[in-house]
Each structure stands twice: as structure tokens, then as C-alpha cells.
Design a protein around this motif. Structure first.
Motif, mmCIF file in Angstrom:
data_model
loop_
_atom_site.group_PDB
_atom_site.id
_atom_site.type_symbol
_atom_site.label_atom_id
_atom_site.label_comp_id
_atom_site.label_asym_id
_atom_site.label_seq_id
_atom_site.Cartn_x
_atom_site.Cartn_y
_atom_site.Cartn_z
ATOM 1 N N PRO A 131 7.433 1.069 -4.981
ATOM 2 C CA PRO A 131 6.257 1.500 -4.288
ATOM 3 C C PRO A 131 6.380 1.416 -2.830
ATOM 4 O O PRO A 131 5.938 1.976 -1.908
ATOM 5 C CB PRO A 131 4.989 0.711 -4.818
ATOM 6 C CG PRO A 131 5.471 0.339 -6.195
ATOM 7 C CD PRO A 131 7.122 0.213 -5.944
ATOM 8 N N THR A 132 7.032 0.086 -2.395
ATOM 9 C CA THR A 132 7.172 -0.031 -0.980
ATOM 10 C C THR A 132 8.139 0.881 -0.311
ATOM 11 O O THR A 132 7.874 1.422 0.752
ATOM 12 C CB THR A 132 7.841 -1.639 -1.002
ATOM 13 O OG1 THR A 132 7.101 -2.511 -1.332
ATOM 14 C CG2 THR A 132 8.438 -1.924 0.603
ATOM 15 N N PHE A 164 6.124 3.984 0.175
ATOM 16 C CA PHE A 164 5.261 4.037 1.351
ATOM 17 C C PHE A 164 5.950 4.272 2.670
ATOM 18 O O PHE A 164 5.604 4.889 3.466
ATOM 19 C CB PHE A 164 4.526 2.578 1.387
ATOM 20 C CG PHE A 164 3.208 2.545 0.724
ATOM 21 C CD1 PHE A 164 2.058 3.159 1.440
ATOM 22 C CD2 PHE A 164 3.078 2.007 -0.242
ATOM 23 C CE1 PHE A 164 0.859 3.200 0.905
ATOM 24 C CE2 PHE A 164 1.752 1.942 -0.927
ATOM 25 C CZ PHE A 164 0.625 2.488 -0.290
ATOM 26 N N SER A 170 -2.993 2.467 0.343
ATOM 27 C CA SER A 170 -2.705 0.965 -0.151
ATOM 28 C C SER A 170 -4.187 0.499 -0.711
ATOM 29 O O SER A 170 -3.857 -0.292 -1.641
ATOM 30 C CB SER A 170 -2.474 0.347 1.062
ATOM 31 O OG SER A 170 -2.197 -1.211 0.689
ATOM 32 N N THR A 217 -5.158 2.047 -4.121
ATOM 33 C CA THR A 217 -4.141 1.738 -5.300
ATOM 34 C C THR A 217 -3.681 0.272 -5.619
ATOM 35 O O THR A 217 -3.073 -0.022 -6.439
ATOM 36 C CB THR A 217 -2.726 2.417 -5.096
ATOM 37 O OG1 THR A 217 -2.177 2.078 -3.773
ATOM 38 C CG2 THR A 217 -2.818 4.031 -5.061
ATOM 39 N N TYR A 258 -2.371 -2.095 -3.817
ATOM 40 C CA TYR A 258 -0.850 -2.039 -3.604
ATOM 41 C C TYR A 258 -0.232 -3.509 -3.616
ATOM 42 O O TYR A 258 0.794 -3.780 -3.884
ATOM 43 C CB TYR A 258 -0.448 -1.283 -2.183
ATOM 44 C CG TYR A 258 0.747 -1.306 -1.798
ATOM 45 C CD1 TYR A 258 1.869 -1.131 -2.384
ATOM 46 C CD2 TYR A 258 0.956 -2.138 -0.364
ATOM 47 C CE1 TYR A 258 3.555 -1.455 -1.825
ATOM 48 C CE2 TYR A 258 2.296 -2.294 0.233
ATOM 49 C CZ TYR A 258 3.425 -2.027 -0.586
ATOM 50 O OH TYR A 258 4.843 -1.995 0.105
ATOM 51 N N GLU A 259 -1.131 -4.167 -2.985
ATOM 52 C CA GLU A 259 -0.642 -5.602 -2.792
ATOM 53 C C GLU A 259 -0.502 -6.551 -3.944
ATOM 54 O O GLU A 259 0.580 -7.056 -4.248
ATOM 55 C CB GLU A 259 -1.779 -6.437 -1.751
ATOM 56 C CG GLU A 259 -1.426 -7.866 -1.413
ATOM 57 C CD GLU A 259 -2.442 -8.555 -0.612
ATOM 58 O OE1 GLU A 259 -2.006 -9.424 -0.179
ATOM 59 O OE2 GLU A 259 -3.524 -8.329 -0.826
ATOM 60 N N GLY A 276 3.036 -6.434 -6.235
ATOM 61 C CA GLY A 276 3.060 -5.296 -5.460
ATOM 62 C C GLY A 276 3.865 -5.310 -4.485
ATOM 63 O O GLY A 276 4.965 -5.938 -4.428
ATOM 64 N N HIS A 320 -5.123 -3.833 4.630
ATOM 65 C CA HIS A 320 -4.084 -3.486 3.477
ATOM 66 C C HIS A 320 -3.108 -2.411 4.110
ATOM 67 O O HIS A 320 -2.609 -1.750 3.345
ATOM 68 C CB HIS A 320 -5.258 -2.449 2.521
ATOM 69 C CG HIS A 320 -6.122 -3.182 1.798
ATOM 70 N ND1 HIS A 320 -5.599 -3.898 0.512
ATOM 71 C CD2 HIS A 320 -7.415 -3.354 1.751
ATOM 72 C CE1 HIS A 320 -6.649 -4.332 -0.065
ATOM 73 N NE2 HIS A 320 -7.738 -4.115 0.742
ATOM 74 N N PRO A 369 0.566 -1.585 4.770
ATOM 75 C CA PRO A 369 1.674 -2.130 4.440
ATOM 76 C C PRO A 369 2.597 -2.390 5.429
ATOM 77 O O PRO A 369 2.708 -1.549 6.448
ATOM 78 C CB PRO A 369 2.074 -0.815 3.548
ATOM 79 C CG PRO A 369 0.956 0.107 3.191
ATOM 80 C CD PRO A 369 0.002 -0.365 4.366
#
Length: 692
Positions: free
Chosen positions: A180-181, A184, A216, A219, A221-222, A358, A480, A482
Motif C-alpha cells: 500500500p505504501t 501511494f 489515506s 482506507t 491506511y495507518e 499499515g 493522514h 502518507p
């Protein structure tokens, strides 16, 4: 006098057209400044809020007291990396001590710049030749860009004294890439590049930041958890994490011990001299060095532990009435069910373990304007930081002046480099009292301001007011964002600085300069993260090469070409003009550094032409003569005369001829041996020698 004290008075009177243009340019630059400043703060090893702090007060000060109407000052990629590189050996990035040292370094850079500006020493930028600057910039851009690689794939970046080994450690973690990172990062890159190409009028960077932050948040994301060590039920994982915690605590203890002993050392140094005092100072200095060496060893060990812990995937048991527990993947006890996510060790916070399933986000950014406070002076680190502060003052100033002059070439505005030094210095000094780290003129934002039609420095103040609005009301929306997106912003900014053509061109024009540029490039890479040392190598080599050219200027015995022009007998394969008259061209100043070579070329001519009656020095290329040069001519003239050879000169410039007259050389050599032109000299001397 008023314009000297208050350079911003040149903006007035402000017309409605100027205000409209500056307002548009200021807003345009602010849309880039906000995301860039946060990205560069992370590059400097600081929380993102310090990038915003550095985009407020310093921007205003540099605009008011600088000399360029289109220069935008603030965080830059180059100085952010150099700041981090200078401070990493002294403190952990992001720690309170690291932040204090970053602000102290800004104060030091500012003081140095103001001092250089008041002393009218802007000419110091000439110490850095174009190939050296290009070599350094190319290497620094690579270092800056690749230092963001770990954020693109979501793995730790161990920080040590060797950047290349740290980068290799990141490459070895490619199998642990957090998908995922990476997505992004790729999404931000495609969005920025696509918008810049398809709709160039839109603020691509800001839109990418907004879009990625929204995705982010939507979803989750963290996916971050902070738990006590007891929550790690796996014995092997708990042992490794406990070791990491203990080493971290020991590092903090060592830092406190160094600070205590440093304060004691400063107190001793302020006392009256005595044998006991000197012995105690020597003992304390040794103890401090030993503590620092131990801390460096522990830091390296903790770096390795952090990488190993990140590679260890953890499973979290589902809550079934009891507390959630963490086990290594594949080591879940029978009957224990995983929550289905893969957790990784992400660090520690106040003694608790941070696990993440995440990616990494910016997190909470405090709102409000920076308070006025005196920078914390770390006396034990002050002398250590002086070399880095000087190089940063020089490099940052070169960044500012180069873009200022490039814009001035189009606008016709005169740029005062010494006033710019003062403006940049005040920006750092005053900014350090408002929690700002080192700033300088920005290539990208200044160019954007010029394209947007900025008319005066008011545009920069408008951009700073936009940052104020972000600090007061918009920081909660940054949580949030990223970090991978900020990494992409940095990489896109710095990779555009890489230029190969100037080095290729330098290779064609002057290979020695090109070689120095390439050596600077290699040295900067090899010495990273201490990249300041790379440009110092380039400066030293440039000075040495210049001294060699002064010590051995172009000098050759002349013959006559078929068209009658005098030229070098070696370079053009010519026969001597005469066995009796030997013309020598000397294209360099006759100063202490070159007199030995001048003597060598004259004696070489005497040895090659034993029948010579006169040695003629064609002095059109001699721009200056000092006491050593005058003395050497006197010695040579007397020595040659004893062997029956006269020393003559032609084509002397006014300032050189005046030294000849004052020093009595014309009387010594004889007026009959001083000629206005080389042709006059050759005709007279050949006739005197009977055609030779």
C-alpha cells in the motif's frame, strides 16, 4: 542610506497592478510551499511542523532585507539534508536535542551570513567553480532522492556514518516492501506528473497531497497500535524488543551524561589556569569522547536491531474477552486465532511498543504559531558544528544568488550579493527565535514566482501569510498524509537538479576542471551523509589547481611562423628565430608563487641557446609584479650579464612598467633593453646581433 537600512522601501509606491500580480504569485507559491516545507522538514530529520515554522518568519525577513524581488526563501532540499547530516552524529533525528541543535545551527548559519555580508565578502562564492558546484549538486541530489527510498517502500532507514551502507541496507529490505505504501507513492507520482503535463496551471503537488490524504483517511491506511511490552507474548520477539528498549534507554542516559560532563567542562574552562584545572579538563575531555564512542556503537547496534525487528512479521490474536497478544507469524499457539493482519515493529513511544499493519503518516501536527524563544545553546556541540555551518552558509547563499541572478537576467533588476547575504542571514537569525531551522533561497519556488509575475518581495510575505492560515486552522487535516507522498515530492524536486551536460562541456573546454568536478561528485557520495566535506574537497582541489596555474603559467620559447607571427617552437614545430636572440613569452603574473618557474624558463633558454647574446621576455601577458618578482629579475639580469647575456623586456603593461621604474630595473637592464612592442624589440635586437 534609507534604502541600505530598509531595502524593502524600493517596492514603493505599490500600484494596483503590482499588488494584483504579487497576490497571484504569492498564492501560487504558497500552494507549493506548504507541501514542500513539510517534506523538507522530514528530510532534515524534523517533525513536519518545523517545515511550516521555517516558512513563516524567515520568509518575511529575507523578503524585507534581501535584494531580489523574486527570490523566495524557506526550507530547501539541499540545506535540509546538510542539516540532518551535520546533526545525526550528535542526536537522534526527531528527538528534543536534535530539534534544539537544528535551530541552533540555523542561528549559526545566519550569524555567519550576516558577518560575511557586512564585511562585503560575497566574493567568497567564487571559491566554488562551476564544475565543483555541478558535481556537488548532482551527488547531493542523488543522496537526497535515494534517502527517500525507504519511505517509498515502507521500511526503516538505518542512520550511520556511511550513507552508502545505509542505502544498501534499505535495498536489502526490498522483499519487505509494504505494497500500500508503494501504491501511494506511485499514485502521487502519476498524479503530479499527469497534472503538470495535462493541466499545468493547477497546483499539482497540492492536489496530490489533498487526494492522497483523503484516500489515506478513508482506507485507514495507518493502522497503528501502541501497546506495553507485556502484550508481546512471543518469548523470542519479546526478548529482541526488550533489548532494543534497553539500548534506547542506555543511549538516552549516555546523552544526558555527555551533556552533564560538557557543562562541567565549560565551567572548568572558564576558571583561572592551573595544573589541576588542566588535568581535570584533559580527563573530562577523554571521558566525553569515550561516552560518545560508546553511544555511536550502541546506535549502530540499535539500527541493526530495528531492521531485524521490522523484518519480523507479527500476528495479533483476536480479542475474546482478554487482552490482545502478539506472536511471531507461524508461532501462534494452538487455538489462538489471528486478526488476519500482518503487524510489524514500528518503533517505541514513551516506553510503549508501536506496531503498524499499515503505512506511515505524518500524524498529529500541533496548531498555532511558533512562540518567541531564545534558541537553546549547546556549548559542547558549538565548535563541532562550525565547519558545517560555514559550508551551509556558503552553499545556501550560492543557491540564493544563482537563482537571483538568473531571474535578474530576465527582469533587469540589479542583485546586490552582499545585501542578499544580510537578508538570508537575518532570515535564519530571527527565524531561529521562532523555532525555524536553516533556510535559503529556493530554485523551484523562486522560478515559479517569476513565472507567476511577481513584481516585488511582497509576494513572499503573502505566501508566508498563507502558511500562517495553515498553522492556525488546517493542521488537523494533515494527520493522514502518507509520508510516501512527501518522499515523492522531495524526489521530484531534487532529481530535476541533476545536470550532466555542464560536466561534459567542461571536459571539452578544460579537462582539469571537469576532473575536479567528477572528484567532487565521487567524494560527496563517498563521504555522505557528511556531504559538506565533499564540496570542501572540491574547493581545496580548485584552489590547488589555481595555485599550480599561477606557479606554472604558460611560458614558451618563440619561433616565427611562415606568416611572420611569433609562436611557440614546441607547440608549432618551428625553428628558432635566431641563435643570438631568444624571445620568450611569459603569460602570468611575476609574483612570489611563479618566480621560480620564470627563472627555470629563462635558464632553460640560456642552456638551449649557448650562443645567445640577448634573452627577450615578451611581457604583454604579465599583469602584475610583486617584490619577489622584481628581486628575481634583478638576480637573473646580474647573473646573465656575467655570462655575457643581456635580459630584455617588451610590451610591458603600465602597472608593470611603473614597478620597473620605481625599483630601478630599467636603469639596471638599460633603457636600450626595454621596448614598447615585440616587433620593435625583435628588429632592434636582431640588427644589434648582426642578423643573428
Amino acid at each position: 542610506m534609507l534604502l541600505t537600512l530598509f531595502p524593502f522601501l524600493r517596492w514603493f509606491p505599490l500600484t494596483r497592478e503590482t499588488l494584483r500580480a504579487d497576490l497571484a504569485a504569492g498564492v501560487t507559491v504558497a500552494l507549493v510551499l506548504v507541501p514542500q516545507s513539510m517534506a523538507y522538514a522530514q528530510l532534515a530529520g524534523l517533525p513536519v511542523i518545523y517545515g511550516l515554522y521555517a516558512s513563516f518568519v524567515p520568509v518575511v525577513m529575507a523578503s524585507l532585507w534581501g535584494s531580489s524581488n523574486q527570490l523566495h526563501t524557506g526550507p530547501t532540499a539541499m540545506l535540509s539534508l546538510m542539516s540532518a547530516a551535520a546533526l545525526i552524529p550528535l542526536a537522534s533525528p526527531g528527538s528534543p536535542t536534535f530539534i534544539e541543535l537544528s535551530i541552533l545551527l540555523a542561528l549559526m548559519v545566519g550569524v555567519l551570513r550576516v558577518a560575511l555580508g557586512l564585511a562585503r565578502l560575497g566574493v567568497l562564492v567564487n571559491l566554488v567553480s562551476s564544475p565543483v558546484l555541478v558535481g556537488f549538486t548532482n551527488a547531493a541530489a542523488l543522496i537526497i532522492g535515494l534517502s527517500q527510498l525507504n519511505k517509498l517502500i515502507g521500511v526503516p532507514f538505518p542512520r550511520s556514518d556511511s550513507y552508502l551502507s545505509d542505502l544498501w541496507a534499505v535495498v536489502m529490505q526490498l522483499p519487505q516492501t509494504h505494497l500500500p505504501t508503494l501504491l501511494f507513492a506511485l499514485g502521487a507520482f502519476v498524479l503530479i506528473r499527469g497534472l503538470e503535463r495535462l493541466v499545468p496551471r493547477l497546483p499539482a503537488v497540492l492536489l496530490a497531497v489533498v487526494a492522497c490524504t483523503a484516500v489515506s483517511a478513508a482506507t485507514d491506511y495507518e493502522q497503528r497500535l501502541e501497546v506495553p511490552l507485556e502484550a508481546v507474548a512471543d518469548p523470542e520477539a519479546a526478548r529482541r524488543i526488550k533489548t532494543y528498549l534497553e539500548t534506547t534507554a542506555e543511549l538516552e542516559s549516555l546523552a544526558a551524561a555527555v551533556a552533564r560532563k560538557g557543562a562541567e567542562l565549560r565551567a572548568l574552562q572558564a576558571q583561572q589556569e592551573s595544573a589541576e584545572r588542566e588535568a581535570r579538563i584533559a580527563l573530562l575531555s577523554g571521558e566525553i569522547e569515550a561516552l560518545r564512542a560508546q553511544a555511536e556503537y550502541l546506535k549502530q547496534r540499535n539500527n541493526r536491531h530495528q531492521v531485524q525487528l521490522y523484518a519480523m512479521v507479527m500476528n495479533r490474536s483476536q480479542d475474546t474477552g482478554g487482552a490482545a497478544l502478539f506472536y511471531r507469524e507461524g508461532h501462534l499457539p494452538p487455538g489462538v486465532v489471528s486478526d488476519g493482519r500482518r503487524w510489524r515493529f514500528s518503533g517505541t513511544k514513551e516506553g510503549r511498543i508501536v506496531f503498524s499493519a499499515g503505512g506511515t503518516v505524518v500524524g498529529r501536527v500541533p496548531s498555532g504559531l511558533p512562540a518567541f524563544q531564545m534558541p537553546e545553546i549547546h556549548w559542547d556541540a558549538l565548535l563541532t558544528l562550525v565547519p558545517a555551518a560555514f559550508v551551509m552558509a556558503l552553499i545556501g547563499f550560492m543557491e540564493a544568488t544563482s537563482i537571483s541572478k538568473a531571474i535578474a537576467a530576465r527582469t533587469g533588476q540589479r542583485v546586490d550579493v552582499n545585501q542578499e547575504l544580510i537578508g538570508q542571514g537575518l532570515a535564519n537569525i530571527v527565524g531561529s527565535f521562532f523555532s525555524a531551522y536553516t533556510v535559503s533561497g529556493s530554485f523551484s519556488r523562486s522560478a515559479l514566482a517569476a513565472r507567476a509575475g511577481a513584481r516585488s518581495g511582497l509576494f513572499a510575505i503573502i505566501s508566508a501569510l498563507a502558511v500562517v492560515a495553515v498553522l492556525l486552522w488546517l493542521t488537523p487535516f494533515v494527520y493522514h498524509l502518507p509520508e510516501a507522498v512527501l518522499a515523492v515530492i522531495v524526489m521530484l524536486a531534487v532529481f530535476g537538479l541533476i545536470r550532466v551536460k555542464p560536466l561534459v562541456h567542461a571536459w571539452r573546454v578544460e579537462r582539469g576542471d571537469a576532473v575536479i568536478g567528477l572528484v567532487t561528485f565521487a567524494a560527496t557520495l563517498a563521504m555522505a551523509p557528511a556531504i559538506a566535506n565533499g564540496i570542501l574537497v572540491g574547493i581545496v582541489l580548485t584552489v590547488l589547481a589555481y595555485l599550480v596555474k599561477i606557479m606554472k603559467p604558460r611560458a614558451e620559447i618563440l619561433g616565427r611562423r611562415p606568416d611572420g607571427v611569433l609562436a611557440g617552437i614546441e607547440a608549432h614545430g618551428l625553428k628558432p628565430v635566431s641563435e643570438c636572440v631568444v624571445p620568450i613569452r611569459f603569460d602570468g603574473s611575476l609574483v612570489f608563487a611563479s618566480v621560480a618557474y620564470f627563472e627555470d624558463i629563462v635558464l632553460e633558454a640560456r642552456a638551449r641557446f649557448p650562443k645567445a647574446h640577448t634573452i627577450l621576455i615578451i611581457g604583454s601577458g604579465i599583469n602584475r609584479i610583486d617584490a619577489s618578482g622584481e628581486e628575481k629579475i634583478r638576480e637573473l639580469a646580474q647573473s646573465l650579464r656575467q655570462g655575457g647575456v643581456s635580459l630584455a623586456f617588451s610590451s610591458l603593461k603600465k602597472q608593470v612598467r611603473e614597478v620597473f621604474e620605481i625599483g630601478g630595473l630599467i636603469a639596471l637592464l638599460g633603457k636600450e633593453n626595454i621596448f614598447d612592442t615585440k616587433e620593435q624589440a625583435m628588429q632592434t635586437l636582431l640588427a644589434r646581433a648582426g642578423g643573428g
